[in-house]
Design a protein around this motif. Sequence first.
Motif, PDB file in Angstrom:
ATOM      1  N   PRO A 150      33.431  26.473  57.335  1.00 18.22           N
ATOM      2  CA  PRO A 150      33.442  27.951  57.397  1.00 18.22           C
ATOM      3  C   PRO A 150      32.407  28.520  58.377  1.00 18.22           C
ATOM      4  N   ALA A 151      31.241  27.884  58.460  1.00 19.50           N
ATOM      5  CA  ALA A 151      30.214  28.356  59.395  1.00 19.50           C
ATOM      6  C   ALA A 151      30.615  28.079  60.839  1.00 19.50           C
ATOM      7  N   VAL A 152      31.291  26.952  61.082  1.00 20.52           N
ATOM      8  CA  VAL A 152      31.762  26.632  62.438  1.00 20.52           C
ATOM      9  C   VAL A 152      32.846  27.623  62.845  1.00 20.52           C
ATOM     10  N   ILE A 153      33.715  27.955  61.917  1.00 15.77           N
ATOM     11  CA  ILE A 153      34.757  28.959  62.195  1.00 15.77           C
ATOM     12  C   ILE A 153      34.109  30.295  62.557  1.00 15.77           C
ATOM     13  N   ASP A 154      33.102  30.711  61.797  1.00 20.92           N
ATOM     14  CA  ASP A 154      32.399  31.967  62.093  1.00 20.92           C
ATOM     15  C   ASP A 154      31.692  31.913  63.442  1.00 20.92           C
ATOM     16  N   ALA A 155      31.052  30.790  63.745  1.00 22.28           N
ATOM     17  CA  ALA A 155      30.279  30.678  64.981  1.00 22.28           C
ATOM     18  C   ALA A 155      31.174  30.648  66.222  1.00 22.28           C
ATOM     19  N   THR A 156      32.314  30.005  66.117  1.00 23.80           N
ATOM     20  CA  THR A 156      33.170  29.828  67.295  1.00 23.80           C
ATOM     21  C   THR A 156      34.267  30.867  67.422  1.00 23.80           C
ATOM     22  N   GLY A 157      34.674  31.441  66.311  1.00 22.43           N
ATOM     23  CA  GLY A 157      35.805  32.367  66.331  1.00 22.43           C
ATOM     24  C   GLY A 157      37.142  31.652  66.359  1.00 22.43           C
ATOM     25  N   LEU A 158      37.119  30.328  66.209  1.00 21.13           N
ATOM     26  CA  LEU A 158      38.351  29.543  66.206  1.00 21.13           C
ATOM     27  C   LEU A 158      38.856  29.362  64.785  1.00 21.13           C
ATOM     28  N   TRP A 212      28.991  19.722  61.175  1.00 13.07           N
ATOM     29  CA  TRP A 212      28.660  19.602  62.587  1.00 13.07           C
ATOM     30  C   TRP A 212      27.188  19.959  62.768  1.00 13.07           C
ATOM     31  N   PRO A 213      26.435  19.151  63.521  1.00 13.77           N
ATOM     32  CA  PRO A 213      25.056  19.540  63.835  1.00 13.77           C
ATOM     33  C   PRO A 213      25.063  20.875  64.583  1.00 13.77           C
ATOM     34  N   GLU A 214      24.187  21.761  64.170  1.00 15.15           N
ATOM     35  CA  GLU A 214      24.140  23.104  64.760  1.00 15.15           C
ATOM     36  C   GLU A 214      23.907  23.044  66.268  1.00 15.15           C
ATOM     37  N   SER A 215      23.081  22.109  66.724  1.00 14.14           N
ATOM     38  CA  SER A 215      22.792  22.016  68.157  1.00 14.14           C
ATOM     39  C   SER A 215      24.037  21.627  68.960  1.00 14.14           C
ATOM     40  N   GLN A 226      25.656  23.773  71.934  1.00 18.93           N
ATOM     41  CA  GLN A 226      25.920  23.218  73.271  1.00 18.93           C
ATOM     42  C   GLN A 226      27.376  23.447  73.672  1.00 18.93           C
ATOM     43  N   TRP A 227      28.298  23.256  72.732  1.00 17.80           N
ATOM     44  CA  TRP A 227      29.711  23.459  73.025  1.00 17.80           C
ATOM     45  C   TRP A 227      29.970  24.917  73.410  1.00 17.80           C
ATOM     46  N   LEU A 228      29.377  25.841  72.647  1.00 15.16           N
ATOM     47  CA  LEU A 228      29.544  27.261  72.959  1.00 15.16           C
ATOM     48  C   LEU A 228      28.934  27.598  74.328  1.00 15.16           C
TER      49      LEU A 228
END
Length: 61
Positions: free
Chosen positions: A9-17, A44-47, A51-53
């Motif tokens: 859920p946090a990755v979805i929020d961070a990426t918008g994907l 996923w490691p936050e770093s 980096q991907w973003l």
Amino acid sequence: MVEKHLRLPAVIDATGLSRSTIYDKMKDGTFPRPVNLSKRAIAWPESIIGQWLSSRVQRAA
């Protein structure tokens, strides 16, 4: 210092994907793979997400 790990859920929020887009991109190798936290938990490691973003922003510029 221990790095923070992001659950889906946090990755979805961070990426918008969406969830399905994240998994599709992982399948074709364009999104980082998660690490196993336990038998049934991944994150996923936050770093790595940062980096991907950043790489996406640099490509757009």
